[in-house]
Motif scaffolding. Structure first.
Motif, short mmCIF file in Angstrom:
data_model
loop_
_atom_site.label_atom_id
_atom_site.label_comp_id
_atom_site.label_asym_id
_atom_site.label_seq_id
_atom_site.Cartn_x
_atom_site.Cartn_y
_atom_site.Cartn_z
N LEU A 242 -4.05 9.10 -0.46
CA LEU A 242 -4.33 8.35 0.86
C LEU A 242 -3.74 9.51 1.47
N THR B 69 -3.26 -4.32 -1.95
CA THR B 69 -4.09 -3.93 -3.06
C THR B 69 -2.99 -3.28 -4.22
N CYS C 31 -2.44 -0.03 -3.79
CA CYS C 31 -3.22 1.26 -4.10
C CYS C 31 -2.20 2.91 -3.11
N PRO C 32 -2.62 3.72 -4.05
CA PRO C 32 -4.01 3.87 -4.53
C PRO C 32 -4.61 3.35 -5.86
N VAL D 95 -9.16 6.86 6.25
CA VAL D 95 -8.54 5.41 5.51
C VAL D 95 -8.08 4.42 6.54
N ASN E 62 -8.21 3.86 -4.75
CA ASN E 62 -8.25 2.17 -3.98
C ASN E 62 -7.45 2.46 -2.92
N GLU E 63 -8.48 1.38 -1.93
CA GLU E 63 -7.36 2.07 -0.25
C GLU E 63 -7.02 0.85 0.24
N ALA F 118 0.93 -1.35 -0.24
CA ALA F 118 -0.01 -0.21 -0.38
C ALA F 118 1.03 1.28 -0.14
N LEU G 281 0.85 4.38 1.26
CA LEU G 281 -0.11 5.09 2.09
C LEU G 281 0.51 6.56 1.53
N SER H 37 -7.82 -0.63 -8.07
CA SER H 37 -8.88 -1.01 -7.51
C SER H 37 -9.28 -2.40 -8.08
N GLU I 286 -8.47 -1.04 2.51
CA GLU I 286 -10.12 -2.18 2.44
C GLU I 286 -10.77 -2.71 1.63
#
Length: 265
Positions: free
Chosen positions: A14, A205, A207-208, A21, A221-222, A7, A9, A211, A224
């Motif tokens: 994010l 993920t 992320c971001p 988040v 995207n996160e 991730a 972050l 998704s 979760e």
């Protein structure tokens, strides 16, 4: 429970809303996160995030698409950061022939630096691979010849062929799947996810980015949403989502040497 093993972050998409988040991740039972750096400033930011959250670790490194931008002094600083106890991994490193930003010889030198740092620290390295499977295979084989096997690492957001996965597995690496495994057209990736040995399987993920289906239109995207990737991988392997979540969390904790007992609830 879930462990999002990749991730970004520190990305502004994010980081500007990071408390929410992380709250949404906790509500989805995403218990652990790896914040992955892509440059020296990014790596520093990931270490800072990890330092503020018990269940978040950092990965420090310089992405292949940024390796040509790094200053000479950046590399020893990455080495210094790698010694931090909140750093669980090295990278993001790897190779990329899709973008024509960084000369390939510089990418190779950077990739070898990160692998050597992984061996020196005992922390796994994270491999980015885009349009360069043969090159990554050659470098993994070179690393095994030079450093010996098993190596410790992750083929992140894997979309390669089974033969490439097998080389990585033989070298000692784990295979991680991101949102692309959920896309309806990507049955070939799901078939590979079904074949990866249970003790080498991870989810993420990225992320971001990336998704998962059915939330492909959601930006950013996160963490979760790792649950949706996990559900698809579980289905491909004939497991329940709960079983897959626990399995991949245990795998990640073992890889990152998080030795305290895994909570049952």
């Amino acid at each position: 429970m879930w462990f999002d093993t990749h991730a970004h972050l520190d990305d502004p998409q994010l980081s500007a809303d990071l408390p929410l988040v992380l709250e949404r991740a906790e509500q989805a039972d995403v218990r652990y996160l790896l914040a992955v750096g892509t440059t020296l400033p990014s790596s520093r930011a990931c270490v800072e995030i990890a330092g503020a959250h018990e269940r978040i670790g950092a990965a420090v490194g310089i992405h292949p698409n940024h390796a040509h931008e790094a200053l000479e002094a950046d590399w020893p600083e990455i080495e210094r950061l790698a010694a931090n106890a909140r750093v669980w991994a090295i990278g993001e490193t790897g190779l990329d022939r899709y973008w024509d930003d960084c000369p390939f010889d510089i990418q190779l030198k950077a990739f070898r630096f990160h692998i050597a740092l992984s061996v020196a620290t005992g922390k796994p390295f994270i491999v980015h691979m885009r349009d360069c499977e043969a090159d990554v295979v050659a470098e993994l084989r070179r690393a095994v010849e030079h450093h010996g096997a098993p190596l410790r690492g992750i083929m992140h957001s894997f979309t390669g062929c089974w033969e490439t996965a097998q080389v990585a597995l033989d070298a000692g690496l784990h295979i991680s799947f991101a949102g692309m495994v959920t896309y309806p057209k990507n049955q070939a990736i799901r078939d590979i996810a079904a074949r990866v040995p249970a003790d080498r399987l991870l989810v993420e993920t990225d992320c971001p980015y990336l998704s998962p289906h059915p939330h492909r239109s959601r930006r950013p995207n996160e963490p979760e949403l790792v649950v949706y990737t996990g559900q698809v991988v579980a289905e491909a392997r004939g497991m329940t989502s709960t079983e897959l979540g626990r399995l991949t969390t245990e795998n990640a904790r073992r890889l990152f040497r998080l030795d305290s007992p895994l909570e049952a609830s």
